[in-house]
Write an enzyme that holds these catalytic residues in place. Sequence first.
Site, PDB file in Angstrom:
ATOM      1  NE  ARG B 383     -22.373  -6.261   5.998  1.00 21.21           N
ATOM      2  CZ  ARG B 383     -22.733  -5.109   5.457  1.00 21.21           C
ATOM      3  NH1 ARG B 383     -22.147  -4.677   4.381  1.00 21.21           N
ATOM      4  NH2 ARG B 383     -23.684  -4.374   5.993  1.00 21.21           N
ATOM      5  CB  CYS B 384     -19.318 -13.210   9.307  1.00 21.05           C
ATOM      6  SG  CYS B 384     -17.681 -13.898   9.078  1.00 21.05           S
TER       7      CYS B 384
END
Lengths: 284, 805
Positions: B383-384
Amino acid sequence: MIPAAFDYHRPKSMDEVIALLGEHGDDARVMAGGHSLIPMMKLRMAEVPHLIDLQDIENLAEITIEEGHISLGAMVTQHDLITHSKLALRAPILREAALQIADPQVRYMGTIGGNLANGDPGNDMPGVMQCLGARINLIGPDGARSVAARDYYEAAYMTDREDDEVLVSVDFQAPSGGYAYEKQKRKIGDYATAAAAVMITKSEGKIASASVAMTNLSDVPVWSEEAGAALVGTACDGAALEAAVAAMLGDIDPSEDNRGPVAFKRHVAGVILKRAITRAWGRA
Amino acid sequence: MNDMTPDREERSANLKGMGCSRKRVEDARFTQGKGNYVDDIKLPDMLHGDFVRSPYAHARVVSVNKEAALALPGVVAVLTAEDLAPLNLHWMPTLAGDKQMVLADGKVLFQGQEVAFVVASDRYVAADAVELVEVEYEELPVITDPFEALKSDVVLREDLEGQTEGAHGPRKHHNHIFTWEQGDEAGTNQVLDNAEVVAEETMYYHRTHPCPLETCGSVASMDKVNGKLTLWGTFQAPHVVRTVASLLSGIEEHNIRVVSPDIGGGFGNKVGVYPGYVCSIVASIVTGKPVKWVEDRMENLMSTAFARDYHMTGKISATKDGKITGLHCHVTADHGGFDACADPTKFPAGFMNICTGSYDIPVAYLAVDGVYTNKAPGGVSYRCSFRVTEAVYFIERMIEVLAIELDMDAAELRRINFIKKEQFPYTAALGWEYDSGDYHTAWDKALETVEYDALRKEQAERVEAFKRGETRKLMGVGLSFFTEIVGAGPVKNCDILGMGMFDSCEIRIHPTGSAIARLGTISQGQGHATTFAQILASEIGISADSITIEEGDTDTAPYGLGTYGSRSTPVAGAATAMAGRKIRAKAQMIAAYLLEVHDDDVEFDIDRFVVKGAPERFKTMKEIAYAAYNQAIPGIEPGLEAVSYYDPPNMTYPFGAYVCVMDIDVDTGVPEIRRFYALDDCGTRINPMIIEGQVHGGLTEALAVALGQEIAYDDLGNVKTGTLMDFFLPTAWEVPNYETDYTVTPSPHHPIGAKGVGESPHVGGVPCFSNAVQDAFRAFGLRHTNMPHDHWRIWQTANGLGLHD
């Protein structure tokens, strides 16, 4: 997460259950809600060639409250414990403890019988039943017998129950006084880092009787007779709390796991017990 | 004559275009259990695969005996490295320029490594057969610590023995993978040596895992009649999978169709190529039948890509009054047994060089050493954007440590070092050009909203009350200000396996005025079918409800690099807008013809073209679409279609300001989140409701990582957190109510000014939660303690500070 092959039995009577257990011996296990056994089978940590489902057995899910005596059938679910209004009135510690077990979906299926019979030190009801001084009722080929919950647990997953016996119910005197089930856990669905069940009765401003049991702080639930004794006759002051904690710490034997090291667990056990005693005292 | 039409406001609302909180069109099927995931795919005669995995973290594979397994009725094949070797498929290339065993070739390097692939007629038979495969192992010394690995005589990667040059330069040791250096080392050291104040800290960003609800899986179906391979799978980048599958198998790319159906969360876990995919393909080619492989939860946690595992050492210098003068960062990166990081080729540590954060730091230096250990491979961007969580955590912790060193308020220290609005576009010391930002405005808004000064006052009072023995709870105020770098990326410096990181959109307008648009990305829950239709609605004047968005089928979708690193809106969203503008340009010519005026005499107005100065004369897009198909227009081809391949000129740089207020029970180590405020600036906002959902999701995963989620190993390399009992996945119970807020600073180079938001809350959230825990103990002398801040570690911090005495 795929279990090995097994035969599924769904008998209609306890006699059939006993007969199946007799026939298959070690190869058979009875199942109540299945929320411990089925995951173990899926992980292939439990090999159960013959799975005996108890859900069609009549009268195993009854809650009876008569003349101050409470009996809970093995198939009574945690959800039943929470929603049974008379039970909540007569033994509110059960509702308080059941609400701290997993989540509603699990509680719809998970049973008191399974929770007591599995012998997993993480289960909450064994400690609660030890605290209440309950008796666990078994049926086997030689008939029925009953064992004190405080004598029932031998080691992790090892209990006094023989392989051909079935845990059918648990019963105890309806408690009086104050109660508390205090549990610290990492998250919903987790077993306790530490939990304490406490019952206290009060007389003339002093503790008349006290019962203390701890969950998941040893390979069995721990009823600490001395912790209870340390409280009796006191006004639940700081010294009494310290004495009860010291006694309890002498009885538990936690081991390190992902919830933390032993020193942490012992510390938290003390904190949790103090909180449970204080809450129970406030309700006594 | 045209009919009576609604007013402009009504026409605009009817479009459900940009800025509208349109409900997600995907949810009708997801909420009714009607999604179609990989494991829902059932084909006639389909076989099932399952892996024999290594129980050891480091061992020689002496022998594999398949006999008993093959004797089990229903077992079709048991594949080992020996079977794959003739096809040259026993190893496969990784995205990081390394190679990885598909099946154990002589040894295993991590617990859970794939050793043999059982293929059977039934999923249950396959699982039984796995138990019957007899593998003889000879245990080898296990190394789970990268610092030890760099000192050890034990050679983990014997296949690389003697190779002193890796994909990213020289290797210093047989367990060393690469050194990646950025910035000015000499200049930075000089500044640090002469600085008025220097703060140093060592921190470990622990190993964790993206853990999407749906695990990884694939179904391969080789049609031997037409020579066509169809592969359904949990792919965040289906086109790249097609290209890799073609290169590996030798099957021509036009004969491979890759389909990503509904995907139940990715978070980076589904970017890479896993042995299961390769084995299902080989098994289908060998058997001529479809073969499904779907991993279970334990396999997912144990073997498919982890995230983080960065040991970071920082030095930050400043003047006495807090102006930062330099930053030095060294990382020892534990990559596990193979370097399978999912980063653009030229960035072996991703965009870790965004670690100067939101601050105007004149000089900086970064060095990253990648190291092999006996752990699972991976290193994905959970999630980045690539390693941005690590970078932001690093700088946001260094700021806190510097604030302690300076005895200064951490909010004020941030404020005096922010890059100023007028400095954008701003070139950072490590090379990135930040496109736009207005950090001071966002920070002031955040601090005012949470009444920051009052929080600090309350905190100070709490400390005094604690010291007086009146409370056992401490209060932490966690701050973070983050700048992300997302939307990879310009083809000139970003590629995956040589494929430039552009993205694409192809639009077809149907004669009756509805449309289909296909993109090179693939939603895993982001709501692309909802938001991309909104971009188009605003661009081409057709209601979002009349636009179908389709992704994930390489036979129909234009080539794209997929969805991860918050790149869908910055890249494919831009392609969508650009393709829409091509449609509009042609529509303008058609409208002018229909209205019998010159092209320049009509202008676009919401859902139509109007004659300039005479708005009662117009043609709606619906009318124009019909005309495109039903009449011959001189000089204009029939039809109304467009395609755009968009190579972004720069990354986008979303930013945000977060504040967390936490109460910590010193005796039990239990943190309670009282308040969490998140201000995000993702540029132009397409769908505020989806943004809010993204922020909630990202913050929840940030809470997880900061407060307990880890993949832990014991000294023998056994995974201690292999189930969701021990691996922390928060539920509604553990999650606070989030307050969301925003500012809007559009990206100057993006066609619609959007920057991407799906990952911001995770990037900014992790340091915010962590800083809240650490801030609670600042008054008692804590400088830094590592995540995850689970109960026992918080308790240990309190204990170490003497708070239990």
